[in-house]
Design a protein around this motif. Structure first.
Motif, PDB file in Angstrom:
ATOM      1  N   ILE A   9       0.867  -1.194   0.000  1.00  0.00           N
ATOM      2  CA  ILE A   9       0.000   0.000   0.000  1.00  0.00           C
ATOM      3  C   ILE A   9       0.896   1.234   0.000  1.00  0.00           C
ATOM      4  CG2 ILE A   9      -1.796   1.311   1.195  1.00  0.00           C
ATOM      5  CD1 ILE A   9      -2.743  -1.240   2.513  1.00  0.00           C
ATOM      6  N   ILE A  10       0.647   2.128  -0.939  1.00  0.00           N
ATOM      7  CA  ILE A  10       1.254   3.456  -0.881  1.00  0.00           C
ATOM      8  C   ILE A  10       0.298   4.304  -0.052  1.00  0.00           C
ATOM      9  CG2 ILE A  10       2.103   5.443  -2.191  1.00  0.00           C
ATOM     10  CD1 ILE A  10       2.722   3.544  -4.500  1.00  0.00           C
ATOM     11  N   LYS A  11       0.777   4.743   1.116  1.00  0.00           N
ATOM     12  CA  LYS A  11      -0.070   5.361   2.134  1.00  0.00           C
ATOM     13  C   LYS A  11      -0.433   6.808   1.755  1.00  0.00           C
ATOM     14  CE  LYS A  11       1.636   2.386   5.905  1.00  0.00           C
ATOM     15  NZ  LYS A  11       2.157   2.352   7.295  1.00  0.00           N
ATOM     16  N   THR A 102      16.282   3.605   0.570  1.00  0.00           N
ATOM     17  CA  THR A 102      15.018   2.878   0.679  1.00  0.00           C
ATOM     18  C   THR A 102      13.855   3.864   0.519  1.00  0.00           C
ATOM     19  OG1 THR A 102      14.954   3.115   3.091  1.00  0.00           O
ATOM     20  CG2 THR A 102      16.020   1.128   2.207  1.00  0.00           C
ATOM     21  N   ILE A 103      12.678   3.307   0.252  1.00  0.00           N
ATOM     22  CA  ILE A 103      11.486   4.149   0.028  1.00  0.00           C
ATOM     23  C   ILE A 103      11.207   5.010   1.254  1.00  0.00           C
ATOM     24  CG2 ILE A 103       8.972   4.058  -0.296  1.00  0.00           C
ATOM     25  CD1 ILE A 103       9.503   1.438  -1.979  1.00  0.00           C
ATOM     26  N   ARG A 104      11.283   4.404   2.445  1.00  0.00           N
ATOM     27  CA  ARG A 104      10.973   5.185   3.643  1.00  0.00           C
ATOM     28  C   ARG A 104      12.043   6.236   3.934  1.00  0.00           C
ATOM     29  NH1 ARG A 104       8.397   0.031   6.851  1.00  0.00           N
ATOM     30  NH2 ARG A 104       6.198   0.552   6.534  1.00  0.00           N
ATOM     31  N   ALA A 105      13.293   5.931   3.681  1.00  0.00           N
ATOM     32  CA  ALA A 105      14.347   6.934   3.881  1.00  0.00           C
ATOM     33  C   ALA A 105      14.105   8.133   2.970  1.00  0.00           C
ATOM     34  CB  ALA A 105      15.721   6.326   3.615  1.00  0.00           C
ATOM     35  N   ASP A 106      13.635   7.874   1.768  1.00  0.00           N
ATOM     36  CA  ASP A 106      13.503   8.953   0.780  1.00  0.00           C
ATOM     37  C   ASP A 106      12.164   9.688   0.837  1.00  0.00           C
ATOM     38  OD1 ASP A 106      16.031   8.404  -0.062  1.00  0.00           O
ATOM     39  OD2 ASP A 106      15.435   7.206  -1.795  1.00  0.00           O
ATOM     40  N   PHE A 107      11.082   8.994   1.257  1.00  0.00           N
ATOM     41  CA  PHE A 107       9.747   9.606   1.138  1.00  0.00           C
ATOM     42  C   PHE A 107       8.961   9.688   2.437  1.00  0.00           C
ATOM     43  CE2 PHE A 107      10.472   7.498  -3.093  1.00  0.00           C
ATOM     44  CZ  PHE A 107      10.756   8.672  -3.779  1.00  0.00           C
ATOM     45  N   ALA A 108       9.397   9.029   3.530  1.00  0.00           N
ATOM     46  CA  ALA A 108       8.590   9.013   4.759  1.00  0.00           C
ATOM     47  C   ALA A 108       9.019  10.135   5.696  1.00  0.00           C
ATOM     48  CB  ALA A 108       8.742   7.664   5.456  1.00  0.00           C
ATOM     49  N   ASP A 109       8.053  10.667   6.461  1.00  0.00           N
ATOM     50  CA  ASP A 109       8.317  11.779   7.378  1.00  0.00           C
ATOM     51  C   ASP A 109       8.392  11.343   8.828  1.00  0.00           C
ATOM     52  OD1 ASP A 109       8.300  13.692   5.324  1.00  0.00           O
ATOM     53  OD2 ASP A 109       6.102  13.704   5.351  1.00  0.00           O
ATOM     54  N   SER A 110       7.705  10.249   9.181  1.00  0.00           N
ATOM     55  CA  SER A 110       7.630   9.828  10.587  1.00  0.00           C
ATOM     56  C   SER A 110       7.222   8.364  10.646  1.00  0.00           C
ATOM     57  CB  SER A 110       6.589  10.675  11.325  1.00  0.00           C
ATOM     58  OG  SER A 110       5.295  10.348  10.838  1.00  0.00           O
ATOM     59  N   ILE A 111       7.240   7.791  11.855  1.00  0.00           N
ATOM     60  CA  ILE A 111       6.835   6.386  11.996  1.00  0.00           C
ATOM     61  C   ILE A 111       5.360   6.211  11.644  1.00  0.00           C
ATOM     62  CG2 ILE A 111       6.326   6.511  14.475  1.00  0.00           C
ATOM     63  CD1 ILE A 111       7.655   3.654  14.645  1.00  0.00           C
ATOM     64  N   ASP A 112       4.561   7.272  11.785  1.00  0.00           N
ATOM     65  CA  ASP A 112       3.140   7.181  11.411  1.00  0.00           C
ATOM     66  C   ASP A 112       2.976   7.398   9.910  1.00  0.00           C
ATOM     67  OD1 ASP A 112       2.018   6.865  14.098  1.00  0.00           O
ATOM     68  OD2 ASP A 112       2.859   8.859  14.413  1.00  0.00           O
ATOM     69  N   ALA A 113       3.517   8.494   9.423  1.00  0.00           N
ATOM     70  CA  ALA A 113       3.429   8.793   7.992  1.00  0.00           C
ATOM     71  C   ALA A 113       4.658   8.191   7.323  1.00  0.00           C
ATOM     72  CB  ALA A 113       3.366  10.300   7.782  1.00  0.00           C
ATOM     73  N   ASN A 114       4.619   6.861   7.140  1.00  0.00           N
ATOM     74  CA  ASN A 114       5.836   6.188   6.671  1.00  0.00           C
ATOM     75  C   ASN A 114       5.721   5.597   5.263  1.00  0.00           C
ATOM     76  OD1 ASN A 114       4.318   3.989   7.325  1.00  0.00           O
ATOM     77  ND2 ASN A 114       5.809   3.043   8.697  1.00  0.00           N
ATOM     78  N   ALA A 115       4.877   6.219   4.455  1.00  0.00           N
ATOM     79  CA  ALA A 115       4.858   6.084   2.991  1.00  0.00           C
ATOM     80  C   ALA A 115       4.309   4.776   2.419  1.00  0.00           C
ATOM     81  CB  ALA A 115       6.244   6.370   2.389  1.00  0.00           C
ATOM     82  N   VAL A 116       4.668   3.646   3.018  1.00  0.00           N
ATOM     83  CA  VAL A 116       4.277   2.363   2.421  1.00  0.00           C
ATOM     84  C   VAL A 116       3.979   1.305   3.480  1.00  0.00           C
ATOM     85  CG1 VAL A 116       5.354   2.461   0.120  1.00  0.00           C
ATOM     86  CG2 VAL A 116       6.766   1.908   2.110  1.00  0.00           C
ATOM     87  N   HIS A 117       3.161   0.346   3.053  1.00  0.00           N
ATOM     88  CA  HIS A 117       2.937  -0.886   3.818  1.00  0.00           C
ATOM     89  C   HIS A 117       3.389  -2.055   2.956  1.00  0.00           C
ATOM     90  CE1 HIS A 117       0.924  -4.209   5.868  1.00  0.00           C
ATOM     91  NE2 HIS A 117       0.598  -4.612   4.664  1.00  0.00           N
ATOM     92  N   GLY A 118       3.901  -3.100   3.591  1.00  0.00           N
ATOM     93  CA  GLY A 118       4.190  -4.344   2.878  1.00  0.00           C
ATOM     94  C   GLY A 118       3.919  -5.533   3.771  1.00  0.00           C
ATOM     95  N   SER A 119       3.309  -6.575   3.230  1.00  0.00           N
ATOM     96  CA  SER A 119       3.044  -7.795   4.014  1.00  0.00           C
ATOM     97  C   SER A 119       4.341  -8.317   4.612  1.00  0.00           C
ATOM     98  CB  SER A 119       2.454  -8.888   3.119  1.00  0.00           C
ATOM     99  OG  SER A 119       1.336  -8.420   2.418  1.00  0.00           O
ATOM    100  N   ASP A 120       4.230  -8.994   5.772  1.00  0.00           N
ATOM    101  CA  ASP A 120       5.449  -9.434   6.465  1.00  0.00           C
ATOM    102  C   ASP A 120       5.708 -10.936   6.411  1.00  0.00           C
ATOM    103  OD1 ASP A 120       3.529 -10.287   8.267  1.00  0.00           O
ATOM    104  OD2 ASP A 120       4.060  -8.824   9.815  1.00  0.00           O
TER     105      ASP A 120
END
Ligand code: RTP
Ligand code: MG
Length: 141
Positions: A9-11, A102-120
């Motif tokens: 998911i792109i958040k 990584t996607i989160r390093a480049d596009f995420a602002d915080s642990i809440d607004a962290n850009a993407v979800h991926g199944s684990d």
């Protein structure tokens, strides 16, 4: 390695930043294929159901509020070892800990607004894919 499918998911934060294409490009360059996709504005019920495993966690309400704050882009990614590969491309949950590039390093602002979800894991991937897609909406290739 096995051919796998994972739910991504792109958040709302990343959709609002207009980086859907840049994130899809990361998936493709990483060897993952988009085999299903849809844009959706999740209802509260849909977001609560999707994150049901986190119901008892202190961050649950904030997570649901965030996930319904705007539209999301939902996709199924397919490839060799797709579940781990996608999480590698995403980076750590907290962008402060996410590896460079990584996607989160480049596009995420915080642990809440962290850009993407991926199944684990394979089990959660199967459940999460079925939560959003009928088998007729997935185009393996
Ligand atoms: P995701 O499920 O979104 O791919 O992320 P994840 O596996 O890296 O993290 P998970 O532990 O499954 O948590 C789901 C989402 O909840 C938010 N979270 N907030 N404030 C906190 O301590 C906290 N911990 C987790 C994050 O947005 C995380 O992506
Ligand atoms: Mg998770």
């Amino acid at each position: 390695m096995a051919l796998e499918r994972t739910l991504s998911i792109i958040k709302p934060d990343a959709v609002a930043k207009n980086v859907i294409g840049e994130i899809y490009s990361r998936f493709e360059k990483g060897g993952l294929k988009v085999v299903a996709s849809k844009m959706k504005h999740l209802s509260r019920k849909e977001a609560e159901g999707f994150y049901a495993v986190h119901r008892e966690r202190p961050f649950f309400n904030a997570l649901v509020e965030f996930m319904i704050s705007g539209p999301v882009m939902i996709q199924v990614l397919e490839g060799e070892g797709a579940i781990a590969k996608n999480r590698e491309l995403m980076g750590a949950t907290n962008p402060k800990d996410a590896a460079a590039g990584t996607i989160r390093a480049d596009f995420a602002d915080s642990i809440d607004a962290n850009a993407v979800h991926g199944s684990d894991a394979p089990e959660t991937a199967a459940v999460e894919i079925a939560y959003f897609f009928a088998s007729t909406e997935i185009f393996s290739r």
